[in-house]
Design a protein around this motif. Structure first.
Motif, PDB file in Angstrom:
ATOM      1  N   GLN A  73       3.927  48.650 149.096  1.00 22.28           N
ATOM      2  CA  GLN A  73       2.995  47.820 148.335  1.00 22.28           C
ATOM      3  C   GLN A  73       1.753  48.607 147.918  1.00 22.28           C
ATOM      4  O   GLN A  73       1.298  48.501 146.785  1.00 22.28           O
ATOM      5  CB  GLN A  73       2.575  46.597 149.161  1.00 22.28           C
ATOM      6  N   LYS A  76       2.023  50.945 144.925  1.00 21.85           N
ATOM      7  CA  LYS A  76       2.088  50.364 143.599  1.00 21.85           C
ATOM      8  C   LYS A  76       0.877  50.758 142.746  1.00 21.85           C
ATOM      9  O   LYS A  76       0.967  50.835 141.524  1.00 21.85           O
ATOM     10  CB  LYS A  76       2.140  48.832 143.683  1.00 21.85           C
ATOM     11  N   ASN A  79       1.355  54.308 141.247  1.00 26.58           N
ATOM     12  CA  ASN A  79       2.548  54.195 140.413  1.00 26.58           C
ATOM     13  C   ASN A  79       2.242  53.424 139.135  1.00 26.58           C
ATOM     14  O   ASN A  79       2.698  53.775 138.037  1.00 26.58           O
ATOM     15  CB  ASN A  79       3.659  53.498 141.195  1.00 26.58           C
ATOM     16  N   PHE A  80       1.443  52.357 139.266  1.00 21.08           N
ATOM     17  CA  PHE A  80       1.051  51.558 138.114  1.00 21.08           C
ATOM     18  C   PHE A  80       0.260  52.391 137.111  1.00 21.08           C
ATOM     19  O   PHE A  80       0.582  52.424 135.917  1.00 21.08           O
ATOM     20  CB  PHE A  80       0.207  50.367 138.586  1.00 21.08           C
ATOM     21  N   ILE A 143      -2.164  42.255 145.369  1.00 21.22           N
ATOM     22  CA  ILE A 143      -1.114  43.242 145.618  1.00 21.22           C
ATOM     23  C   ILE A 143      -0.065  42.710 146.582  1.00 21.22           C
ATOM     24  O   ILE A 143       1.141  42.819 146.348  1.00 21.22           O
ATOM     25  CB  ILE A 143      -1.730  44.547 146.188  1.00 21.22           C
ATOM     26  N   GLN A 274       4.429  46.682 133.874  1.00 20.86           N
ATOM     27  CA  GLN A 274       4.157  46.983 135.275  1.00 20.86           C
ATOM     28  C   GLN A 274       3.790  45.719 136.048  1.00 20.86           C
ATOM     29  O   GLN A 274       4.086  45.598 137.232  1.00 20.86           O
ATOM     30  CB  GLN A 274       3.022  48.009 135.379  1.00 20.86           C
ATOM     31  N   ALA A 277       6.795  44.314 137.448  1.00 16.68           N
ATOM     32  CA  ALA A 277       7.172  44.927 138.724  1.00 16.68           C
ATOM     33  C   ALA A 277       6.272  44.440 139.850  1.00 16.68           C
ATOM     34  O   ALA A 277       6.716  44.243 140.989  1.00 16.68           O
ATOM     35  CB  ALA A 277       7.103  46.454 138.614  1.00 16.68           C
ATOM     36  N   TYR A 278       4.989  44.232 139.522  1.00 15.84           N
ATOM     37  CA  TYR A 278       4.053  43.716 140.520  1.00 15.84           C
ATOM     38  C   TYR A 278       4.422  42.303 140.951  1.00 15.84           C
ATOM     39  O   TYR A 278       4.328  41.950 142.130  1.00 15.84           O
ATOM     40  CB  TYR A 278       2.627  43.722 139.962  1.00 15.84           C
ATOM     41  N   SER A 281       7.066  42.539 143.456  1.00 15.96           N
ATOM     42  CA  SER A 281       6.581  42.973 144.765  1.00 15.96           C
ATOM     43  C   SER A 281       5.778  41.874 145.461  1.00 15.96           C
ATOM     44  O   SER A 281       5.818  41.742 146.693  1.00 15.96           O
ATOM     45  CB  SER A 281       5.734  44.247 144.628  1.00 15.96           C
ATOM     46  N   SER A 292       9.990  44.461 150.549  1.00 22.87           N
ATOM     47  CA  SER A 292       9.111  45.336 149.771  1.00 22.87           C
ATOM     48  C   SER A 292       9.625  46.768 149.790  1.00 22.87           C
ATOM     49  O   SER A 292       9.673  47.449 148.757  1.00 22.87           O
ATOM     50  CB  SER A 292       7.684  45.288 150.318  1.00 22.87           C
ATOM     51  N   GLN A 296      11.543  49.291 146.781  1.00 22.73           N
ATOM     52  CA  GLN A 296      11.142  50.669 146.496  1.00 22.73           C
ATOM     53  C   GLN A 296      12.335  51.616 146.606  1.00 22.73           C
ATOM     54  O   GLN A 296      12.515  52.500 145.759  1.00 22.73           O
ATOM     55  CB  GLN A 296      10.041  51.124 147.465  1.00 22.73           C
ATOM     56  N   GLN A 299      14.458  51.047 143.581  1.00 31.04           N
ATOM     57  CA  GLN A 299      13.822  51.572 142.377  1.00 31.04           C
ATOM     58  C   GLN A 299      14.060  53.069 142.226  1.00 31.04           C
ATOM     59  O   GLN A 299      14.256  53.567 141.110  1.00 31.04           O
ATOM     60  CB  GLN A 299      12.323  51.270 142.392  1.00 31.04           C
TER      61      GLN A 299
END
Length: 554
Positions: A73, A76, A79-80, A143, A274, A277-278, A281, A292, A296, A299
């Protein structure tokens, strides 16, 4: 009369010579783009291989524990920002303008644009990182709202560590834009290797020495150090290309304003993707321990073909499309030709990837992750989640190339509108299926991850169809012929049947990696041979290239 015939003959010869020269130019450009796509793919493959190794080591030390959920988490955040800036906003807004100036020979203005954007980006990133660190406790509710107690506190700790690294990755994305515009693809896409290596080194050195929560923090610091190294390794080549890097405030240049104007629609477009994707999560944080981390792990496998084939071809095509010269009719013709050729090159690899995720996801997951704290139950969850993701794999990869074509046309708002539609569908469908369907079927709540990837794939198809329809209205009809797609799927199904026969024959006594090799090899060979027999040119070219590599073959 004879002289008139001679003049007409000369005109015909001249016209034919011009056509031949134009055809030779197009062929040379296509070969160049294919070579550039290969370099992008090679760089991505190298970084992804190290990335998969990183995930395998992570699975060994963390498995699907609370610490694994927390790191997934917290991760993210960088990555975002990397995806939004590197693969989206900067590539789509800077490259078309910068590459066009280079194609026109205006190197001085190109360098001025690059330096102005660097200045803006440095200011924006500094503010972003500072606000991120200060506001981390308040961001956790967005998040991972399902995390409580020690799990929540560890998430706050990791996010604060990771934010500076995220800023460095954004600056690295500027390097990527410059390098790609100059067709220096391999360095920009292989640079993440050093980032992955830094994280691996942190886990391996401290893995058996500290508690899991402390190891998660150390791994986060490894990510920050790796981000700095990834940025630094690209700078020497960028210095050579730009010659003089300086911070300049220039908002008067029309080209700089064009980059800035196009930046924000793409930023929000990539941002809402994104956000999708959030949302997944966030929902996963309510599904108990493990989901979670499972998302990942999935992914890492799912994005491998997307990056290798979708991103490599799209990244190579964007500067080429943006450099297209001529009137509207000529540009549209060039874009259609490049787009259709790119779609076929992508599809010939994505179709077998989708079938592999669906049919052999357990073998793939076991070969990569089954070690240490990652067991058979976790393998099954990853397989189910991969199978769900396979539904939208074609849409995700083909959609990237359509978006790149819009960006080459300097239309950044159309992809934004369709990305918003995708996110809305993902939120509605994802929440409904992930939360409510598993209990209705008598399944563990963790199986909600399958619903998340499945519904995201459905939303991805809606976005893709909207992109195609809109672009076709601009430049003319594009897309994959139905018979072409049918041939690929038939070849994939035949190959999967053979792979399943091998899988049943060898059982599970061998090491997972060996099983994967024994199943994947006949599957892949059968797929390409059948596709070549069906006269799929792209598959036939690959088969011929492999045959020529065999000693004694020409």
């Amino acid at each position: 009369m004879s002289s008139i015939q001679t003049e007409n003959s000369d005109d015909d010869l001249t016209a034919q010579a011009q056509k031949d020269a134009a055809a030779a130019t197009i062929k040379k450009r296509n070969e160049s783009t294919t070579h550039h796509a290969f370099l992008v793919g090679a760089g991505i493959l190298l970084s992804r291989i190290i990335g998969v190794l990183r995930q395998r080591i992570f699975a060994y030390y963390f498995g699907t524990t609370d610490a694994a959920d927390v790191f997934a988490q917290a991760f993210k955040i960088p990555n975002f920002l990397q995806n939004v800036f590197g693969e989206g906003a900067l590539s789509a807004s800077l490259i078309p303008v910068y590459a066009k100036l280079l194609a026109q020979g205006d190197e001085k203005e190109a360098n001025r644009v690059a330096n102005a954007i660097l200045t803006i980006l440095a200011l924006l990133t500094s503010v972003l990182v500072l606000l991120g660190v200060l506001l981390t406790p308040y961001l956790i509710g967005f998040i991972a709202p399902g995390f409580e107690g020690e799990k929540r506190e560890l998430t706050i700790r990791l996010v604060k560590i990771l934010f500076p690294g995220a800023g460095l990755l954004v600056m690295s994305a500027w390097c990527l834009g410059i390098l790609n515009s100059h067709r220096k693809f391999f360095l920009s896409y292989s640079a993440p290797v050093i980032w992955n290596c830094a994280i691996i080194a942190a886990m391996v050195f401290y893995g058996n020495r500290v508690a899991q929560s402390d190891l998660a923090a150390i791994t986060a610091w490894g990510s920050v150090i790796g981000s700095a190294l990834q940025f630094a390794v690209q700078l020497p080549t960028v210095f050579v290309l730009i010659k003089r890097i300086q911070l300049i405030f220039d908002f008067t240049s029309a080209n700089v304003r064009t980059v800035v104007r196009n930046f924000f629609p793409v930023f929000f477009s990539r941002g809402v993707v994104q956000i999708s994707a959030y949302v997944d999560s966030i929902i996963a944080s309510f599904l108990g321990t493990g989901p979670s981390a499972l998302l990942q792990y999935t992914q890492s496998l799912y994005t491998l073909p997307v990056s290798l084939f979708g991103m490599s071809i799209s990244a190579a095509e964007l500067p080429a499309m943006a450099s297209a010269l001529g009137d509207d009719v000529e540009v549209s013709s060039q874009l259609r030709a490049r787009l259709d050729a790119g779609l076929k090159r992508i599809a010939v690899f994505i179709v077998p990837s989708s079938m592999a995720f669906l049919a052999f996801g357990d073998i793939l997951a076991a070969s990569v992750y089954k070690t240490g704290k990652f067991g058979d139950r976790d393998v099954l969850f990853v397989w189910g989640t991969l199978a769900g993701a396979s539904v939208g794999l074609m849409a995700s990869t083909l959609g990237r190339l359509y978006s790149s074509t819009f960006y080459a046309l300097k239309d950044t708002r159309t992809p934004l509108r369709f990305a918003i539609v995708r996110v809305v569908l993902t939120i509605i469908l994802g929440y409904s299926v992930a939360i409510y369907v598993p209990p209705m079927l008598g399944l563990e709540i963790q199986w909600g991850t399958v619903g998340l990837t499945l519904t995201a794939g459905i939303a991805g198809w809606v976005e893709f169809l909207l992109l195609r329809r809109s672009l076709n209205s601009k430049i003319g009809k594009t897309g994959l012929p139905l018979i072409f797609t049918a041939k690929l799927w038939t070849a994939a199904i035949i190959g999967a049947c053979l792979g399943w026969a091998v899988k049943l024959a060898i059982g599970s006594a061998l090491h997972p990696i060996l099983i994967a090799l024994l199943v994947a090899t006949p599957y892949g060979i059968t797929y390409f041979l059948i596709a070549a027999l069906f006269r799929v040119k792209e598959a036939r070219d690959i088969v011929n290239r492999v045959v020529r590599m065999i000693p004694g073959q020409k």
